[in-house]
Design an enzyme around this catalytic site. Structure first.
Site, short mmCIF file in Angstrom:
data_model
loop_
_atom_site.label_atom_id
_atom_site.label_comp_id
_atom_site.label_asym_id
_atom_site.label_seq_id
_atom_site.Cartn_x
_atom_site.Cartn_y
_atom_site.Cartn_z
CB SER A 128 18.44 -73.72 -22.13
OG SER A 128 17.57 -74.05 -22.65
CE1 TYR A 153 19.56 -78.35 -25.03
CE2 TYR A 153 17.47 -77.13 -24.58
CZ TYR A 153 19.00 -77.33 -24.51
OH TYR A 153 19.42 -75.81 -24.43
#
Length: 326
Positions: A128, A153
Site C-alpha cells: 500500500s 495498517y
C-alpha cells in the site's frame, strides 16, 4: 494453462483481477473469508459474477486458519499466487488492531508457508502507498525510506514486504510487492471516500471532508491497477540487491495526484447534484498527499496507469446507479 490462486477474490481488486485472468484463459481458484468489514451482499454479488465461469472455483477460508491454508495449498498446484486479501482501512486500524494482526500478519505467514512448501513460481502481493507515511519527498519512490508508518495498517503492509523478502531470500521464492495508490472504480469498496460521497450526495446527506479538503490523492482506476498486476505477474524478478533475493517492489499509481475538492467537483458533475460539505480536521493515520513514482513499473513492464478521474468517476457513478437502482 496457468493456475492462479487469487486471495480476496470477493474483494474489490481481487474480483477484477480474477475476471481478467479468467477472460484470458487462466484457471482461477479464489479464496475469501467473506467477513463483515463492509456489506457481505456486495462481496457475494461479485463472487456470483465469477462463479458463472467454469474455470473458477471458490474456497471460503480465513487466511489465519493455518490448517485450512495448508489444505488449500496441498489440494492444488498453483503457478502464481496473487495475494490481495487483507484487512484494509487506515481509520479502522485504530478501532480494531487485532483484525490487522490476524489477517495481515498471521494470514500472510500462512501464504508464505504455502508458497514455500508447494513451490509456487511467483508470489505477487498487495502492499500500500500507506507505507510511505508522511514522507515529505514527492513523488513517492520505491527507493525511499519507509520506516515511519503512521497507522497499524501501514505497519502491517511494511511488515508484509519484509516478510516476503525474507522468504524470497531463504527459499528463492520469486516475490513482487505492489504498493497500490487509492484504487477506485465499479464494484468498489463502500468504506472508500468516492463510494461514501456518492451514496451521501444521492441521498441528499452531507459528506465528511477531512483536513478541509486540503489533501491530494493519486486516484488510480481499478482497470489500470489490474493491468499493472497482470504485467508484474508475468515478470519474474531476478536475484538482486545485497541479499540476492528474487524480489521486487513497484508502485502502482496514476502518477498525477488530485485535490480532494477537485475529486468532489468531478463527482458532483457526474451525479448532477451538489454536495453538502461537512469540513473536518485531519483524521489520525491520514496523510496529506500520495503521489506515485512509477518509473520502475514503466521500465520493467512497459505500463503506466493513466485513466483520468473524469473518466473513472463517471464509470463508477454509472455502476453505482445501476447496482443500487438509484
Amino acid at each position: 494453462m496457468v493456475t492462479t490462486l487469487v486471495t480476496g477474490a470477493a474483494g474489490f481488486i481481487g474480483f477484477h483481477l480474477a475476471q481478467r485472468l479468467l477472460d484470458r484463459g487462466d484457471t482461477v481458484v479464489g479464496a475469501d473469508n467473506l467477513n463483515a468489514y463492509y456489506e457481505v451482499a456486495l462481496k457475494k454479488d461479485r463472487l456470483a459474477q465469477l462463479q458463472n465461469h467454469p474455470a473458477f472455483s471458490f474456497c471460503e477460508l480465513d487466511l489465519a486458519d493455518r490448517a485450512g491454508m495448508t489444505e488449500l495449498f496441498a489440494g492444488r498446484q498453483f503457478d502464481v499466487v496473487a495475494h490481495l486479501a487483507a484487512q484494509a482501512g487506515v481509520r479502522y486500524s485504530l478501532q480494531n488492531p487485532h483484525a490487522y494482526v490476524d489477517s495481515n500478519l498471521v494470514g500472510f505467514v500462512n501464504i508464505l508457508e504455502g508458497c514455500r512448501h508447494s513451490k509456487v513460481k511467483h508470489l505477487v502481493f498487495a502492499s500500500s502507498s500507506s507505507v510511505y507515511g508522511v514522507n515529505k519527498k514527492i513523488p513517492f519512490s520505491v527507493e525511499d525510506n519507509v520506516d515511519h508508518p503512521i497507522s497499524l495498517y501501514a505497519a502491517s503492509k511494511k511488515a508484509n514486504e519484509l516478510m516476503a523478502h525474507c522468504y524470497s531470500h531463504l527459499y528463492a521464492i520469486p516475490a513482487t510487492g505492489l504498493r497500490f495508490f487509492t484504487v477506485y472504480g465499479p464494484w468498489g469498496r463502500p468504506d472508500m471516500a468516492l463510494f461514501l460521497f456518492t451514496k451521501a450526495i444521492l441521498a441528499g446527506e452531507p459528506i465528511n471532508v477531512f483536513n478541509n479538503g486540503q489533501m491530494r490523492r493519486d486516484f488510480t482506476y481499478v482497470d489500470d491497477v489490474v493491468e499493472g498486476v497482470v504485467r508484474t505477474m508475468g515478470t519474474i524478478p531476478p536475484p538482486q540487491g545485497e541479499s540476492g533475493a528474487p524480489y521486487k517492489i513497484y508502485n502502482i499509481g496514476n502518477n498525477q495526484p488530485v485535490e480532494l475538492l477537485k475529486m468532489i467537483e468531478v463527482l458532483e458533475d457526474c451525479i448532477g447534484k451538489k454536495a453538502i460539505k461537512n469540513m473536518l480536521p485531519m483524521q489520525p493515520g491520514d496523510v496529506p498527499v500520495t503521489y506515485a513514482d512509477v518509473n520502475d513499473l514503466m521500465r520493467d513492464v512497459g505500463f503506466k496507469p493513466d485513466t483520468p478521474i473524469e473518466v473513472g468517476i463517471e464509470k463508477f457513478v454509472q455502476w453505482y446507479r445501476a447496482y443500487y437502482q438509484v
